[in-house]
Motif scaffolding. Sequence first.
Motif, PDB file in Angstrom:
ATOM      1  N   GLU A  62       0.816  -1.207   0.000  1.00  0.00           N
ATOM      2  CA  GLU A  62       0.000   0.000   0.000  1.00  0.00           C
ATOM      3  C   GLU A  62       0.855   1.266   0.000  1.00  0.00           C
ATOM      4  N   THR A  63       1.917   1.255  -0.798  1.00  0.00           N
ATOM      5  CA  THR A  63       2.781   2.436  -0.894  1.00  0.00           C
ATOM      6  C   THR A  63       2.081   3.524  -1.697  1.00  0.00           C
ATOM      7  N   VAL A  64       2.453   4.771  -1.427  1.00  0.00           N
ATOM      8  CA  VAL A  64       1.886   5.856  -2.225  1.00  0.00           C
ATOM      9  C   VAL A  64       2.351   5.742  -3.670  1.00  0.00           C
ATOM     10  N   CYS A  65       3.529   5.186  -3.883  1.00  0.00           N
ATOM     11  CA  CYS A  65       4.067   5.073  -5.246  1.00  0.00           C
ATOM     12  C   CYS A  65       3.242   4.117  -6.112  1.00  0.00           C
ATOM     13  N   SER A  66       2.742   3.036  -5.524  1.00  0.00           N
ATOM     14  CA  SER A  66       1.979   2.048  -6.289  1.00  0.00           C
ATOM     15  C   SER A  66       0.484   2.352  -6.341  1.00  0.00           C
ATOM     16  N   ALA A  67       0.031   3.271  -5.516  1.00  0.00           N
ATOM     17  CA  ALA A  67      -1.404   3.575  -5.436  1.00  0.00           C
ATOM     18  C   ALA A  67      -1.956   4.018  -6.783  1.00  0.00           C
ATOM     19  N   GLY A  68      -3.053   3.401  -7.183  1.00  0.00           N
ATOM     20  CA  GLY A  68      -3.735   3.796  -8.409  1.00  0.00           C
ATOM     21  C   GLY A  68      -3.106   3.298  -9.690  1.00  0.00           C
ATOM     22  N   GLU A  69      -2.013   2.581  -9.599  1.00  0.00           N
ATOM     23  CA  GLU A  69      -1.343   2.063 -10.796  1.00  0.00           C
ATOM     24  C   GLU A  69      -2.019   0.775 -11.249  1.00  0.00           C
ATOM     25  N   VAL A  70      -2.047   0.539 -12.542  1.00  0.00           N
ATOM     26  CA  VAL A  70      -2.650  -0.672 -13.091  1.00  0.00           C
ATOM     27  C   VAL A  70      -1.666  -1.831 -12.994  1.00  0.00           C
ATOM     28  N   GLN A  71      -2.197  -3.050 -12.891  1.00  0.00           N
ATOM     29  CA  GLN A  71      -1.351  -4.231 -12.880  1.00  0.00           C
ATOM     30  C   GLN A  71      -0.497  -4.242 -14.143  1.00  0.00           C
ATOM     31  N   GLY A  72       0.759  -4.592 -13.982  1.00  0.00           N
ATOM     32  CA  GLY A  72       1.691  -4.620 -15.104  1.00  0.00           C
ATOM     33  C   GLY A  72       2.444  -3.306 -15.285  1.00  0.00           C
ATOM     34  N   SER A  73       2.061  -2.274 -14.563  1.00  0.00           N
ATOM     35  CA  SER A  73       2.743  -0.985 -14.649  1.00  0.00           C
ATOM     36  C   SER A  73       4.216  -1.165 -14.315  1.00  0.00           C
ATOM     37  N   GLU A  74       5.051  -0.419 -14.980  1.00  0.00           N
ATOM     38  CA  GLU A  74       6.493  -0.477 -14.728  1.00  0.00           C
ATOM     39  C   GLU A  74       6.922   0.506 -13.640  1.00  0.00           C
ATOM     40  N   ARG A  75       5.978   1.200 -13.005  1.00  0.00           N
ATOM     41  CA  ARG A  75       6.327   2.178 -11.974  1.00  0.00           C
ATOM     42  C   ARG A  75       7.106   1.505 -10.860  1.00  0.00           C
ATOM     43  N   LYS A  76       8.169   2.152 -10.446  1.00  0.00           N
ATOM     44  CA  LYS A  76       8.977   1.701  -9.316  1.00  0.00           C
ATOM     45  C   LYS A  76       8.695   2.631  -8.141  1.00  0.00           C
ATOM     46  N   CYS A  77       8.837   2.103  -6.955  1.00  0.00           N
ATOM     47  CA  CYS A  77       8.744   2.938  -5.766  1.00  0.00           C
ATOM     48  C   CYS A  77      10.025   3.761  -5.686  1.00  0.00           C
TER      49      CYS A  77
END
Length: 155
Positions: free
Chosen positions: A99-114
């Motif tokens: 439940e990090t703020v970095c991952s919040a609202g991102e779609v599965q498979g997103s390449e976003r890193k914390c």
Amino acid sequence: MTTQLRENLGDFSSIVCLKAMIVGMEEALGDKATAIALTSAGRARGRRLVEDLNLVGTTSSLDEIAAQMAKALGEEGTRLLILDKIEQNGEELRAYVRETVCSAGEVQGSERKCTFTLGAVWGALEKVTGKRLQGKHVESVLRGGTHDVFSFLPL
């Protein structure tokens, strides 16, 4: 946290606004420069957190340190993330967060890193251990993991 930073609105703001700031920074500065800046800001936050919790030079166990950090960063604190545990295997430390703020609202498979959240745990662990560490985001809830896992090795 000792006093409220704002008289009426208190200490918390929306993840929606925070994510908009991050995306705006990425558009203005690029992904890499933004990641460097946010990770650095997170490390500074983590160092201050450990100082505020009086954990610098502590002889507390890793479980006790993790519990204090979890309280300060989780539901009873700033709500940055939920820290479930920190494990040590040899020289490597691994933090398991969700439940990090970095991952919040991102779609599965997103390449976003914390970035900021990785940095916050990184700075805290550097200050507690007194060692320079190299941190990496090695597993993600966005790519099938049960946690965002941060790995830290001494430099």
